[in-house]
Design an enzyme around this catalytic site. Structure first.
Site, PDB file in Angstrom:
ATOM      1  N   HIS A 103       0.749  -1.418   0.003  1.00  0.00           N
ATOM      2  CA  HIS A 103      -0.132  -0.094   0.137  1.00  0.00           C
ATOM      3  C   HIS A 103       0.693   1.080  -0.107  1.00  0.00           C
ATOM      4  O   HIS A 103       1.960   0.987   0.367  1.00  0.00           O
ATOM      5  CB  HIS A 103      -1.122  -0.074   1.207  1.00  0.00           C
ATOM      6  CG  HIS A 103      -0.259   0.112   2.519  1.00  0.00           C
ATOM      7  ND1 HIS A 103       0.303   1.250   2.950  1.00  0.00           N
ATOM      8  CD2 HIS A 103       0.159  -0.780   3.262  1.00  0.00           C
ATOM      9  CE1 HIS A 103       0.879   0.992   4.308  1.00  0.00           C
ATOM     10  NE2 HIS A 103       0.717  -0.250   4.556  1.00  0.00           N
TER      11      HIS A 103
ATOM     12  N   ARG B 137      -6.280   1.521   3.853  1.00  0.00           N
ATOM     13  CA  ARG B 137      -5.078   1.872   2.898  1.00  0.00           C
ATOM     14  C   ARG B 137      -4.830   0.952   1.972  1.00  0.00           C
ATOM     15  O   ARG B 137      -4.326   1.325   0.877  1.00  0.00           O
ATOM     16  CB  ARG B 137      -3.808   2.269   4.050  1.00  0.00           C
ATOM     17  CG  ARG B 137      -3.431   0.904   4.756  1.00  0.00           C
ATOM     18  CD  ARG B 137      -2.312   1.268   5.716  1.00  0.00           C
ATOM     19  NE  ARG B 137      -1.776   0.170   6.632  1.00  0.00           N
ATOM     20  CZ  ARG B 137      -2.432  -0.170   7.759  1.00  0.00           C
ATOM     21  NH1 ARG B 137      -3.680   0.145   8.078  1.00  0.00           N
ATOM     22  NH2 ARG B 137      -1.830  -1.436   8.413  1.00  0.00           N
TER      23      ARG B 137
ATOM     24  N   GLU C 158      -2.226  -6.265   7.800  1.00  0.00           N
ATOM     25  CA  GLU C 158      -0.953  -6.257   8.321  1.00  0.00           C
ATOM     26  C   GLU C 158      -0.925  -6.857   9.565  1.00  0.00           C
ATOM     27  O   GLU C 158      -1.769  -7.405  10.275  1.00  0.00           O
ATOM     28  CB  GLU C 158      -0.727  -4.781   8.568  1.00  0.00           C
ATOM     29  CG  GLU C 158       0.664  -4.439   8.981  1.00  0.00           C
ATOM     30  CD  GLU C 158       1.933  -4.851   8.292  1.00  0.00           C
ATOM     31  OE1 GLU C 158       2.114  -6.309   8.301  1.00  0.00           O
ATOM     32  OE2 GLU C 158       2.825  -4.157   7.675  1.00  0.00           O
TER      33      GLU C 158
ATOM     34  N   TYR D 128       0.128  -5.353  15.834  1.00  0.00           N
ATOM     35  CA  TYR D 128       1.000  -5.054  16.941  1.00  0.00           C
ATOM     36  C   TYR D 128       0.493  -4.892  18.255  1.00  0.00           C
ATOM     37  O   TYR D 128       1.622  -4.563  19.148  1.00  0.00           O
ATOM     38  CB  TYR D 128       1.862  -3.859  16.325  1.00  0.00           C
ATOM     39  CG  TYR D 128       2.724  -3.829  15.226  1.00  0.00           C
ATOM     40  CD1 TYR D 128       3.782  -4.533  15.304  1.00  0.00           C
ATOM     41  CD2 TYR D 128       2.464  -3.257  14.032  1.00  0.00           C
ATOM     42  CE1 TYR D 128       4.788  -4.641  14.349  1.00  0.00           C
ATOM     43  CE2 TYR D 128       2.897  -3.518  12.866  1.00  0.00           C
ATOM     44  CZ  TYR D 128       4.146  -4.128  13.009  1.00  0.00           C
ATOM     45  OH  TYR D 128       5.242  -4.336  11.927  1.00  0.00           O
TER      46      TYR D 128
ATOM     47  N   ARG E  24      10.907  -6.025  17.394  1.00  0.00           N
ATOM     48  CA  ARG E  24      11.040  -5.798  16.097  1.00  0.00           C
ATOM     49  C   ARG E  24      11.628  -6.677  15.320  1.00  0.00           C
ATOM     50  O   ARG E  24      11.372  -6.954  14.113  1.00  0.00           O
ATOM     51  CB  ARG E  24      12.141  -4.530  15.986  1.00  0.00           C
ATOM     52  CG  ARG E  24      11.101  -3.341  16.264  1.00  0.00           C
ATOM     53  CD  ARG E  24      12.270  -2.233  16.579  1.00  0.00           C
ATOM     54  NE  ARG E  24      12.895  -1.878  15.783  1.00  0.00           N
ATOM     55  CZ  ARG E  24      14.310  -1.263  15.790  1.00  0.00           C
ATOM     56  NH1 ARG E  24      14.678  -0.777  16.817  1.00  0.00           N
ATOM     57  NH2 ARG E  24      14.849  -0.837  14.541  1.00  0.00           N
TER      58      ARG E  24
ATOM     59  N   HIS F 172      -0.052  -5.401   2.725  1.00  0.00           N
ATOM     60  CA  HIS F 172       0.890  -5.001   3.547  1.00  0.00           C
ATOM     61  C   HIS F 172       2.334  -5.649   3.604  1.00  0.00           C
ATOM     62  O   HIS F 172       2.267  -6.817   3.073  1.00  0.00           O
ATOM     63  CB  HIS F 172       0.168  -5.073   4.921  1.00  0.00           C
ATOM     64  CG  HIS F 172      -1.390  -4.552   4.808  1.00  0.00           C
ATOM     65  ND1 HIS F 172      -1.699  -2.933   5.218  1.00  0.00           N
ATOM     66  CD2 HIS F 172      -2.366  -5.174   4.584  1.00  0.00           C
ATOM     67  CE1 HIS F 172      -2.776  -2.864   5.021  1.00  0.00           C
ATOM     68  NE2 HIS F 172      -3.296  -4.091   4.889  1.00  0.00           N
TER      69      HIS F 172
END
Length: 637
Positions: free
Chosen positions: A343, A394, A421, A424, A448, A539
């Protein structure tokens, strides 16, 4: 403006939040109208079914002619008879005519006898019946609420079926632009008569949400005031309503502007504050936060970070050891292909926030990303048969702008949560600096860079928990039921409330565990195995999972693969390779874009099987080399 007004009427009447399915035609004006409405009611995730049976009447050889000129040439009585008579048809177009639908790829799935060369009003209305009987009525029987965005004559056809209106009376029915007309049904699909004070029309049991003509009168009045009263601002001059943003987004956007202004006006080079400056800061009324300086990160990092922070990948790549495959439409047009597009950029990317399942729209730059991708694909002659996207705005916007640029808005767009996506968890909406200050830099790096390390989960009562989004959850049937959530929510609501086990947080591995099966069990059998040309707008982490499957990327290298926003990645199914499109800039894509150190797995050489025409491939490679040399020579000169 009419469709935006229509959306506000749906909101006002309470219908905006209960629409389950949308039907429209394959004509641009109807598809665009449906798109505007679903955006305005914050429901771009709704399934939109595009059917040729909802197309406007085909006017044969009258198509494209000015009504006034046609009346002068052929006679007004003749033209009026063709337009208003129930059974009269205009002269048909020839099969080699520009306006013959059989020459348009959007109708390639129709049988020759289904493609009209000309239609009477009766023909047009009759073709809506199968759609009503086999699709719309069945949705209604399942308890779904349906919105149909179509054309005057096909809407009349549906009204004729629903209200059993006779041939003589149907000419008295009309549907003004932009005013919703609502039917309510009982369990037997019989229409429920509206209240006596409802805005209905003769021979029908439906009702308008507003008196037809009010909007036109208001617009006419506005134009009158603008033309006759000097100084009255025109509509384009009025301040636009700001998009809704969270407090955090507003604060970071303001901070970013303040810093940009400060940097533009700062003439000093010193980074040390003197005593007077310290006093000025301490005299402010705001709170003072003390922090250990051992792990100090400059406040500049908030805005200097780009969107790569979410994965913390190694961005170094031995570009001199990687040869990028260039896509050639002349070769790829013979093969089934899959085009992946991450996106376009969003405000969250610009502010370096963990986005995940949060649903921001594209930023201005993101819209440009998507449009540029669409123009590039069109320039290279690509076409598609089907489009897959996530449920997030998006990604859907990206698909829309690409299709709009390619004039392929009529394509089926299939939306799935499995292409969303990575979730998180409790990091959603927070910046890297915030997370580092709360949990520590070491823990942040584990989230991460860890392939199988999920962030802390959100609460079942959090706004960021997908299970609380009732408008989307009703479409999910491929997630197992959560016994704990079902019991707690049933107790709370005092009735049985089945609840599924939606993710509260995901690692990269968990994200791939849903995107890869969607590709292998859905996209392959439905599209790839049938030699369809597929576009996927999704994503980074969802696309990564599929690419790991296709390109055999090791798990330990997945975090080192970066996918730039809005860059089409062309996967040739037969030749098993990823290629890029020449954008004409003459720049090395590995220098222009950061694909990370795992690019060596992404851009492996294409396979050539024994049936490949080696001479043809060689000629095409020579032609490509010649084009590159010409570009280089042009740059030198």
């Amino acid at each position: 403006l009419q469709m935006e007004h229509c959306s506000r009427l749906l909101y006002e009447s309470g219908y905006a939040d209960i629409i389950d399915t949308v039907y429209t035609s394959r004509l641009k004006r109807a598809i665009k109208s449906a798109w505007i409405i679903v955006q305005e009611i914050s429901a771009p995730f709704l399934p939109v079914y595009k059917s040729w049976r909802l197309n406007e009447r085909h006017y044969g050889r009258l198509t494209g002619l000015c009504k006034r000129e046609a009346a002068k040439t052929l006679g007004s009585d003749v033209v009026q008879a063709w337009r208003r008579s129930l059974k009269a048809r205009p002269p048909p177009v020839k099969v080699d005519d520009h306006y013959y639908p059989g020459n348009d790829s959007k109708y390639a799935d129709l049988l020759p006898e289904q493609i009209p060369r000309s239609e009477s009003l009766e023909n047009c209305m009759s073709r809506t019946r199968p759609l009503w009987e086999y699709k719309i009525s069945r949705d209604l029987k399942r308890g779904q609420n349906v919105m149909v965005v179509a054309h005057a004559n096909t809407l009349r056809g549906l009204a004729k079926i629903i209200d059993n209106i006779g041939d003589d009376e149907i000419s008295q029915i009309s549907f003004p632009k932009g005013i919703p007309f609502v039917y309510k049904f009982d369990s037997n699909l019989s229409t429920i008569k509206p209240e006596d004070d409802s805005l209905t029309q003769i021979h029908t049991n439906g009702s308008f949400l507003e008196k037809p003509g009010l909007l036109e009168k208001a617009m006419k009045s506005q134009r009158h005031w603008e033309e006759n009263i000097p100084g009255l601002p025109a509509e384009d001059d009025l301040p636009s309503v700001a998009k809704r943003v969270t407090t955090l987004e507003d604060a970071l956007l303001t901070l970013k502007k303040e810093k940009e202004w400060a940097m533009a006006n700062d003439t000093t080079t010193s980074t040390t504050m003197d005593y007077k400056e310290m006093q000025e800061v301490q005299n402010n009324d705001g709170p003072v936060i003390l922090t250990n300086g051992d792990d100090y990160t400059s406040i500049d990092d908030i805005n200097d970070e780009d969107e790569r922070f979410e994965e913390g990948r190694d961005t170094t790549s031995a570009t001199n050891e990687i040869v990028v495959n260039w896509s050639n439409a002349a070769v790829d047009s013979k093969d089934p292909i899959i085009v992946f597009v991450r996106h376009g950029r969003t405000p969250h990317n610009k502010l370096a926030l963990f986005t995940g399942w949060a649903d921001p729209p594209l930023a201005v730059e993101g819209v440009e990303d998507a449009r540029t991708a669409g123009k590039l694909l069109k320039k290279h002659g690509f076409e598609f048969d089907v489009v897959y996207s996530s449920w997030l705005y998006r990604a859907i916007q990206t698909a829309w702008f690409i299709l709009e640029e390619m004039d392929l808005m009529w394509l089926p767009l299939i939306k799935s949560w499995r292409l969303n996506e990575r979730h998180y968890g409790d990091l959603t909406g927070k910046s890297k600096k915030m997370v580092a200050n709360i949990y520590g830099e070491k823990q942040l790096k584990m989230w991460r860079r860890g392939f199988d390390v999920p962030p802390p989960p959100v609460s079942s009562y959090s706004f960021d928990y997908p299970g609380n989004d009732k408008r989307r959850t009703k479409y999910v049937s491929d997630i197992r039921i959560s016994l704990t959530e079902t019991i707690s929510r049933s107790i709370e609501s005092r009735k049985l409330s089945i609840h599924r086990k939606f993710p509260k947080s995901e690692s990269l591995k968990m994200t791939m565990a849903r995107s890869i099966p969607f590709y292998t069990q859905k996209i392959i059998p439905e599209a790839v195995a049938k030699n369809k040309r597929v576009l996927i707008t999704s994503h980074e982490n969802a696309i990564r999972g599929i690419l790991m499957e296709l390109c055999e990327i090791p798990e330990e290298n997945m975090n080192d693969l970066h996918l730039p926003n809005g860059v089409p990645l062309i996967y040739n199914v037969r030749r098993k390779c990823i290629s890029l499109l020449d954008d004409g800039s003459g720049e090395d894509p590995l220098e222009k874009y950061d694909f990370g150190s795992a690019a060596k797995y992404l851009f492996r050489p294409c396979e050539i099987d024994e049936d490949e025409d080696w001479y043809e491939v060689g000629q095409q490679m020579k032609q490509k080399q010649k084009q590159v040399q010409e570009q280089e020579q042009a740059m030198i000169s």
